[in-house]
Design an enzyme around this catalytic site. Structure first.
Site, PDB file in Angstrom:
ATOM      1  CB  SER A   1      -5.789  -6.416   2.625  1.00 42.13           C
ATOM      2  OG  SER A   1      -5.966  -5.919   3.658  1.00 42.13           O
ATOM      3  NE  ARG A   2      -1.694 -12.469   1.760  1.00 37.66           N
ATOM      4  CZ  ARG A   2      -0.996 -12.213   2.767  1.00 37.66           C
ATOM      5  NH1 ARG A   2      -0.535 -11.032   2.873  1.00 37.66           N
ATOM      6  NH2 ARG A   2      -0.645 -13.020   3.848  1.00 37.66           N
TER       7      ARG A   2
END
Ligand SMILES: Cc1cc2nc3c(=O)[nH]c(=O)nc-3n(C[C@H](O)[C@H](O)[C@H](O)COP(=O)(O)O)c2cc1C
Length: 214
Positions: free
Chosen positions: A192-193
């Site tokens: 998720s970055r």
């Protein structure tokens, strides 16, 4: 245009983690650990990195070069001392090297001052290169405009003739540069970055680490 949208190309990372507690005290040791990992899984050209320099208008310019040596005192690559990058480095002797190891979802950025390596060291490395590369170094006026490919082929023929009966020595206009790190950042892809980033900065002789937001 290929099939599908560029916007839809994305990958979720998450094979490994990185923290201030897990990294080694010295960024060169940490680099070595990651470099060895990359050698196992990356396939070819694990030593390729983007070397960024500044042009005369302070515009950054990057190009891929091959790392040939690394140690506590720096990261070495070889090139033409009359190339565009060399002209830029003479004017502004600071640079960065960016490595991307896809197989490990890792990036390393090294930044610092850059110097030519001593001539004797370049001589030794030049001797180790395949003969074709040695001739290529003599034949190519790197970054200069040339009329066509035949121009290069003629220069190769001239070089072969010139050295037919003498040792093929290193041209003075070709050699190594060493980037002496003042900052080294390790990036590990996470889901998720929310990636892990640990940056080392030098305080005198001591390296300090910080975690940066992704
Ligand atoms: C995989 C790869 C490796 C390269 N390795 C080197 C290298 O070690 N030294 C070099 O001078 N150029 C290397 N090049 C070519 C450079 O990217 C660049 O075209 C050249 O050095 C001229 O750059 P300049 O005009 O900015 O000086 C490599 C290119 C690629 C794609």
């Amino acid at each position: 245009m290929g099939e599908g949208n560029i916007q839809d190309i994305r990958k979720d990372y998450g094979i490994e983690e990185l923290s201030k507690a897990s990294v080694l005290d010295n960024p060169i040791d940490q680099f070595e650990l990651w470099f060895k990992d990359a050698m196992k899984s990356e396939g070819c050209e694990v030593n390729a990195c983007v070397l960024s320099t500044l042009d005369e208008n302070q515009c950054p310019e990057g190009r891929v070069v091959l790392l040939k040596f690394y140690a506590e005192d720096g990261f070495t690559f070889y090139t033409n001392y009359q190339s565009k990058k060399a002209v830029q480095l003479a004017r502004h002797p600071m640079a960065s090297m960016t490595f991307y190891w896809r197989s490990r979802e890792r990036q390393v950025r090294v930044k610092g001052r850059i110097e030519k390596v001593p001539a004797e060291i370049s001589d030794v490395y030049f001797k180790e290169r395949p003969e074709g590369s040695q001739i290529g170094a003599w034949a190519s006026p790197q970054s200069q405009e040339i009329p066509d490919r035949a121009f290069l082929q003629e220069r190769v023929a001239e070089t072969k003739q010139r050295f037919a009966h003498e040792e093929l020595t290193r041209p003075e206009f070709w050699g190594g540069y060493i980037l002496q790190p003042i900052e080294v950042e390790f990036w590990q892809g996470r889901p998720s970055r929310l990636h892990d980033r640990i940056v080392y900065t030098r305080e005198g002789e001591v390296w300090e680490t910080k975690r940066l937001a992704p």
